[in-house]
Design a protein around this motif. Structure first.
Motif, PDB file in Angstrom:
ATOM      1  N   ILE A   3       0.833  -1.201   0.000  1.00 42.60           N
ATOM      2  CA  ILE A   3       0.000   0.000   0.000  1.00 42.60           C
ATOM      3  C   ILE A   3       0.868   1.252   0.000  1.00 42.60           C
ATOM      4  O   ILE A   3       0.624   2.184  -0.769  1.00 42.60           O
ATOM      5  CB  ILE A   3      -0.971  -0.016   1.198  1.00 42.60           C
ATOM      6  N   VAL A   4       1.889   1.279   0.831  1.00 41.47           N
ATOM      7  CA  VAL A   4       2.776   2.447   0.899  1.00 41.47           C
ATOM      8  C   VAL A   4       3.501   2.645  -0.429  1.00 41.47           C
ATOM      9  O   VAL A   4       3.646   3.778  -0.905  1.00 41.47           O
ATOM     10  CB  VAL A   4       3.777   2.302   2.075  1.00 41.47           C
ATOM     11  N   LYS A   5       3.912   1.549  -1.049  1.00 42.49           N
ATOM     12  CA  LYS A   5       4.598   1.648  -2.342  1.00 42.49           C
ATOM     13  C   LYS A   5       3.666   2.226  -3.411  1.00 42.49           C
ATOM     14  O   LYS A   5       4.058   3.095  -4.192  1.00 42.49           O
ATOM     15  CB  LYS A   5       5.091   0.262  -2.770  1.00 42.49           C
ATOM     16  N   GLU A   6       2.424   1.759  -3.449  1.00 49.08           N
ATOM     17  CA  GLU A   6       1.475   2.171  -4.483  1.00 49.08           C
ATOM     18  C   GLU A   6       0.845   3.541  -4.221  1.00 49.08           C
ATOM     19  O   GLU A   6       0.442   4.217  -5.158  1.00 49.08           O
ATOM     20  CB  GLU A   6       0.352   1.135  -4.611  1.00 49.08           C
ATOM     21  N   PHE A   7       0.741   3.940  -2.954  1.00 48.12           N
ATOM     22  CA  PHE A   7      -0.009   5.151  -2.609  1.00 48.12           C
ATOM     23  C   PHE A   7       0.806   6.186  -1.832  1.00 48.12           C
ATOM     24  O   PHE A   7       0.238   6.979  -1.088  1.00 48.12           O
ATOM     25  CB  PHE A   7      -1.276   4.779  -1.826  1.00 48.12           C
ATOM     26  N   LYS A   8       2.115   6.205  -2.040  1.00 48.24           N
ATOM     27  CA  LYS A   8       2.963   7.204  -1.383  1.00 48.24           C
ATOM     28  C   LYS A   8       2.488   8.592  -1.806  1.00 48.24           C
ATOM     29  O   LYS A   8       2.144   8.829  -2.954  1.00 48.24           O
ATOM     30  CB  LYS A   8       4.420   6.988  -1.766  1.00 48.24           C
ATOM     31  N   ASN A   9       2.447   9.519  -0.852  1.00 44.46           N
ATOM     32  CA  ASN A   9       1.996  10.906  -1.059  1.00 44.46           C
ATOM     33  C   ASN A   9       0.520  10.995  -1.435  1.00 44.46           C
ATOM     34  O   ASN A   9       0.104  11.944  -2.086  1.00 44.46           O
ATOM     35  CB  ASN A   9       2.857  11.631  -2.100  1.00 44.46           C
TER      36      ASN A   9
ATOM     37  N   GLY B 270       5.205   5.860   6.380  1.00 42.57           N
ATOM     38  CA  GLY B 270       5.397   5.395   5.013  1.00 42.57           C
ATOM     39  C   GLY B 270       5.064   6.443   3.963  1.00 42.57           C
ATOM     40  O   GLY B 270       5.127   6.173   2.771  1.00 42.57           O
ATOM     41  N   GLY B 271       4.686   7.649   4.387  1.00 48.80           N
ATOM     42  CA  GLY B 271       4.401   8.721   3.437  1.00 48.80           C
ATOM     43  C   GLY B 271       2.984   8.714   2.894  1.00 48.80           C
ATOM     44  O   GLY B 271       2.702   9.322   1.868  1.00 48.80           O
ATOM     45  N   VAL B 272       2.078   8.020   3.594  1.00 51.43           N
ATOM     46  CA  VAL B 272       0.676   7.964   3.180  1.00 51.43           C
ATOM     47  C   VAL B 272      -0.161   8.579   4.296  1.00 51.43           C
ATOM     48  O   VAL B 272      -0.006   8.233   5.459  1.00 51.43           O
ATOM     49  CB  VAL B 272       0.219   6.505   2.942  1.00 51.43           C
TER      50      VAL B 272
END
Length: 135
Positions: free
Chosen positions: A30-36, A57-59
């Motif tokens: 999820i963090v990889k796909e939805f960062k920022n 994780g930046g989400v």
């Protein structure tokens, strides 16, 4: 997970597993796909630990608060808008569920995953086509 128009990420888990647990288990994906990005959860996702985990994780993870948890009119207006966005997303999921066949026959979890992925791709193509012709 959805961007409000298209389904972008799909997890297949047992029905007796809480959605919050699925988020925690799939945190890295999820963090990889939805960062920022911002993820809006309903009242069942209220958990400061989960919010902090995604923040690392930046989400930005926001769970819509219950009415008795809202402290000011300004906060109430913010959560009202978030709730409207969440309802739009829920409506899109309902539309997608209606587009799926009522019974899916598969022998394995992998076979079920493939069929659900294909239905999801078909749904997204149909939405894209509809958006294209309604310009």
């Amino acid at each position: 997970m959805t961007d409000g128009r298209f389904l972008t990420l799909l997890f297949i888990n047992p029905a007796n597993q809480h959605d919050k647990d699925i988020l925690e288990e799939n945190y890295r994906v999820i963090v990889k796909e939805f960062k920022n990005c911002v993820i809006i959860g309903d009242k069942g996702y209220i958990d400061k630990g989960l919010q902090n985990l995604f923040k690392l994780g930046g989400v930005q993870f926001i769970a819509i608060k219950r009415k008795n948890m809202i402290k000011s009119n300004e906060e109430g207006m913010i959560y009202s808008q978030l709730n409207k966005s969440r309802k739009i997303i829920e409506t899109k999921f309902s539309e997608m569920i209606e587009a799926y066949p009522k019974h899916i026959r598969s022998v394995s979890k992998k076979g079920l995953s493939v069929k659900l992925s294909l239905f999801t791709i078909a749904y997204n193509i149909k939405k894209l086509e509809k958006d294209y012709y309604n310009k």
